[in-house]
Design an enzyme around this catalytic site. Sequence first.
Site, PDB file in Angstrom:
ATOM      1  N   TRP A  89      15.961  92.668  15.308  1.00  0.00           N
ATOM      2  CA  TRP A  89      16.363  92.785  16.714  1.00  0.00           C
ATOM      3  C   TRP A  89      16.565  91.418  17.346  1.00  0.00           C
ATOM      4  CZ3 TRP A  89      12.674  93.128  21.312  1.00  0.00           C
ATOM      5  CH2 TRP A  89      11.478  92.436  21.066  1.00  0.00           C
ATOM      6  N   ASP A  90      16.058  90.369  16.679  1.00  0.00           N
ATOM      7  CA  ASP A  90      16.256  89.011  17.188  1.00  0.00           C
ATOM      8  C   ASP A  90      17.737  88.715  17.393  1.00  0.00           C
ATOM      9  OD1 ASP A  90      13.916  89.341  15.344  1.00  0.00           O
ATOM     10  OD2 ASP A  90      13.391  87.365  16.118  1.00  0.00           O
ATOM     11  N   GLU A 138       3.447  94.292  17.781  1.00  0.00           N
ATOM     12  CA  GLU A 138       3.214  94.884  16.465  1.00  0.00           C
ATOM     13  C   GLU A 138       1.738  94.984  16.096  1.00  0.00           C
ATOM     14  OE1 GLU A 138       5.717  92.456  13.983  1.00  0.00           O
ATOM     15  OE2 GLU A 138       7.440  93.800  14.266  1.00  0.00           O
TER      16      GLU A 138
END
Length: 380
Positions: free
Chosen positions: A185-186, A315
């Site tokens: 997603w970076d 996370e």
Amino acid sequence: MELRVERQVTPGEPITVQLQSSFTPQSSDIAFEPGPDYQGGRHIHGHTLTPEVPGGPQPCVHLIWTPPPASLSLLASQSSACWVFLTALADTAERAQSCYSEGLALIGSGDLLPSHRRAWAELWAGSAVQVKSPAPLQQAVIGCLYYLLSSLPPLKPTDFLFGGLSPAGLSNGRRGEDYWGHVFWDQDTWMYPPVLLFYPELARTILRYRIHTLRGAAHNAAQQGLKGVKFAWESAVTGQEVCPDEIYGLQEIHINGDVCFAFQQYLHLTQDLSLFSEGGGWEVVRGIAEYWSSRVTWNKEQSCYDITGVMPPDEFHDSVNNSVYTNAVAKSSLQFAVDLAILLQTPPPPQWQEISDKIKVPFDPEEKYHPEFDGYQKGK
């Protein structure tokens, strides 16, 4: 690579420089075989040994390079001399040969380095970031943009198949290192916005990577028993999930909202509907909306839609319900899908708007903040 030897005092004795190369035409990932030499260059080619996923493609790699001699000599009558060594890398012999020939032609005309400088000058002409700060911070910002641009295809039209932006780049993507060069997603959340702002044409290249991996994303959704598309938490060539730890691909589903938001930003900035009407963008947005619609569950007691069993961007927590970030990007994705469908004169399914309106976005009215997820306790 260019090596230059210059004499400080002329005339003088001949100068010989011994060369030692650490390069060997071997790889633990590619079964290389020798090919015919091409215009003085050595040629090897081979397929990757292991497919990305079972039954997946095993891309072919062709490498043509200038073999370095054992030594280089500057004659007594010369004040300077230059030697250039080329490497061309491509997926076919024809493409590798074309690139190698182009490089040789540029060397012959003396335009190899100048053409490189012109290409970078064109890139830098399209962007500028100035920070009122000590020089090291300004240099760091420019350096970050340089590394982003170095990882993208050139501005000129090309049929180069772009493989996405990895947070650590590809140079150190070895086994177990730097995310293996995978795309996260970076790319869509952190690396994409400055590219979009300065270079919309390169931003389209990033979006086309997601379009190219739609089939893999559909496979990921089907593996979860859901509709639409689920973009991989770790993505590579096929778009199928390649994260070595299963929980991230199963639960860190906010990736879908991150991808959709990148497409949304593109439309808002460029007003370019053609990417959606003709270029595959609509299929991405529609598939994401279909996924969210099949992933939510109706909470009768609270009269809202829940998304349960997820890992938020934090996370350190997993299997939580109603991650505020996940639900917020799901809500945004569905609303964008509705708005885009109307722009494209395609009637959107009514449930998209209903879910967008009624999905739970956790909020604590007493503390006046959004808890990270249901049951979240501050500081834990």
